[in-house]
Design a protein around this motif. Structure first.
Motif, PDB file in Angstrom:
ATOM      1  N   LEU A 243      -3.624  -3.722  -4.325  1.00 61.36           N
ATOM      2  CA  LEU A 243      -4.925  -3.752  -3.656  1.00 61.36           C
ATOM      3  C   LEU A 243      -4.837  -3.128  -2.264  1.00 61.36           C
ATOM      4  CD1 LEU A 243      -6.026  -7.269  -4.873  1.00 61.36           C
ATOM      5  CD2 LEU A 243      -7.104  -5.088  -5.488  1.00 61.36           C
ATOM      6  N   LEU A 244      -3.724  -3.362  -1.578  1.00 65.35           N
ATOM      7  CA  LEU A 244      -3.516  -2.726  -0.268  1.00 65.35           C
ATOM      8  C   LEU A 244      -3.484  -1.215  -0.411  1.00 65.35           C
ATOM      9  CD1 LEU A 244      -2.771  -2.780   2.793  1.00 65.35           C
ATOM     10  CD2 LEU A 244      -0.377  -2.899   2.044  1.00 65.35           C
ATOM     11  N   GLN A 245      -2.776  -0.721  -1.426  1.00 64.72           N
ATOM     12  CA  GLN A 245      -2.695   0.725  -1.655  1.00 64.72           C
ATOM     13  C   GLN A 245      -4.078   1.326  -1.897  1.00 64.72           C
ATOM     14  OE1 GLN A 245       0.154   2.416  -1.049  1.00 64.72           O
ATOM     15  NE2 GLN A 245       0.734   0.354  -0.459  1.00 64.72           N
ATOM     16  N   GLU A 246      -4.894   0.651  -2.711  1.00 61.54           N
ATOM     17  CA  GLU A 246      -6.253   1.126  -2.967  1.00 61.54           C
ATOM     18  C   GLU A 246      -7.070   1.147  -1.679  1.00 61.54           C
ATOM     19  OE1 GLU A 246      -7.975  -1.332  -6.036  1.00 61.54           O
ATOM     20  OE2 GLU A 246      -6.357  -0.835  -7.444  1.00 61.54           O
ATOM     21  N   TYR A 247      -6.921   0.117  -0.873  1.00 59.95           N
ATOM     22  CA  TYR A 247      -7.642   0.026   0.397  1.00 59.95           C
ATOM     23  C   TYR A 247      -7.239   1.159   1.333  1.00 59.95           C
ATOM     24  CZ  TYR A 247      -9.096  -1.906   4.917  1.00 59.95           C
ATOM     25  OH  TYR A 247      -9.650  -2.096   6.161  1.00 59.95           O
ATOM     26  N   LEU A 248      -5.940   1.383   1.483  1.00 60.96           N
ATOM     27  CA  LEU A 248      -5.458   2.441   2.376  1.00 60.96           C
ATOM     28  C   LEU A 248      -5.903   3.820   1.891  1.00 60.96           C
ATOM     29  CD1 LEU A 248      -1.873   1.106   3.166  1.00 60.96           C
ATOM     30  CD2 LEU A 248      -3.903   1.053   4.657  1.00 60.96           C
TER      31      LEU A 248
ATOM     32  N   GLN B 206      -9.448   4.261   2.840  1.00 58.04           N
ATOM     33  CA  GLN B 206      -9.558   4.504   4.282  1.00 58.04           C
ATOM     34  C   GLN B 206      -9.273   5.969   4.593  1.00 58.04           C
ATOM     35  OE1 GLN B 206     -10.364   1.955   6.757  1.00 58.04           O
ATOM     36  NE2 GLN B 206     -11.078   1.241   4.779  1.00 58.04           N
ATOM     37  N   THR B 207      -8.263   6.535   3.945  1.00 61.31           N
ATOM     38  CA  THR B 207      -7.911   7.940   4.141  1.00 61.31           C
ATOM     39  C   THR B 207      -9.046   8.833   3.652  1.00 61.31           C
ATOM     40  OG1 THR B 207      -5.581   7.408   3.862  1.00 61.31           O
ATOM     41  CG2 THR B 207      -6.191   9.710   3.624  1.00 61.31           C
ATOM     42  N   THR B 208      -9.606   8.505   2.489  1.00 59.63           N
ATOM     43  CA  THR B 208     -10.720   9.281   1.944  1.00 59.63           C
ATOM     44  C   THR B 208     -11.908   9.223   2.894  1.00 59.63           C
ATOM     45  OG1 THR B 208      -9.989   8.816  -0.300  1.00 59.63           O
ATOM     46  CG2 THR B 208     -12.275   9.531  -0.041  1.00 59.63           C
ATOM     47  N   ASN B 209     -12.204   8.040   3.438  1.00 58.01           N
ATOM     48  CA  ASN B 209     -13.326   7.888   4.355  1.00 58.01           C
ATOM     49  C   ASN B 209     -13.107   8.679   5.645  1.00 58.01           C
ATOM     50  OD1 ASN B 209     -14.492   6.225   2.479  1.00 58.01           O
ATOM     51  ND2 ASN B 209     -14.026   4.337   3.554  1.00 58.01           N
TER      52      ASN B 209
ATOM     53  N   THR C 167      -9.791  -7.837   0.649  1.00 55.61           N
ATOM     54  CA  THR C 167     -10.493  -8.353  -0.529  1.00 55.61           C
ATOM     55  C   THR C 167     -10.008  -9.766  -0.836  1.00 55.61           C
ATOM     56  OG1 THR C 167     -11.163  -7.788  -2.798  1.00 55.61           O
ATOM     57  CG2 THR C 167      -8.827  -7.526  -2.281  1.00 55.61           C
ATOM     58  N   THR C 168     -10.689 -10.397  -1.769  1.00 54.95           N
ATOM     59  CA  THR C 168     -10.238 -11.677  -2.320  1.00 54.95           C
ATOM     60  C   THR C 168      -9.999 -11.472  -3.811  1.00 54.95           C
ATOM     61  OG1 THR C 168     -11.473 -12.987  -0.702  1.00 54.95           O
ATOM     62  CG2 THR C 168     -10.874 -14.094  -2.755  1.00 54.95           C
TER      63      THR C 168
END
Length: 157
Positions: A136-141, A144-147, A74-75
């Motif tokens: 933000l990294l934690q939210e992204y990871l 990814q796990t949920t997906n 993200t930005t």
């Protein structure tokens, strides 16, 4: 020290799933002296954030593109202060998934700090921008796990 208006921030994910970050030098005049930070730096004129992330990661870790997969996360905007002036800085956050950690050779900073993905980053000596990037990294990871667990849900999002 001039504050760039646009920077890239890169966390490194090692093959074992742990996250690598940079321990900054304690040199007067550099940002986040002696603190934990992301790898990265300013986006040069005419350069895309993706190009800057690849360049900065190679400059700071010697990693060539065939040893990692770069993912844009993200930005976000972070307010910095210079000479009593407030500057809004664009931060482009990336994750480099490294396939061979033996290829990492730290060229900038004191060294590579390896963190568990679940570390309480508020207890880590890191600047505000790095703290924001970690969240933000934690939210992204997590997404990814949920997906991976619910692929049908990921397609709908």
């Amino acid at each position: 020290m001039n504050i760039p208006k646009s920077i890239v921030r890169i966390f490194v994910m090692l093959p074992n799933g742990q996250i690598g970050a940079q321990l900054r030098d304690n040199i007067p005049g550099i940002a986040s002296q002696g603190m934990l930070s992301t790898f990265g730096g300013g986006v040069d004129i005419g350069e895309s954030p993706q190009q800057a992330a690849v360049r900065e990661l190679e400059e700071e870790t010697s990693l060539k593109t065939n040893y990692y997969k770069m993912e844009f996360i993200t930005t976000f905007t972070h307010q910095k202060t210079q000479n009593d002036r407030k500057i809004l800085q664009k931060n482009h956050l990336f994750l480099a998934r490294v396939s061979d950690c033996d290829k990492i050779e730290i060229k900038e900073g004191v060294g590579l700090v390896v963190l568990r993905k679940d570390v309480d980053f508020e207890k880590v000596n890191a600047g505000e921008g790095t703290q924001m990037a970690w969240k933000l990294l934690q939210e992204y990871l997590k997404s990814q796990t949920t997906n991976e667990l619910f692929p049908a849900r990921a397609q709908k999002l």
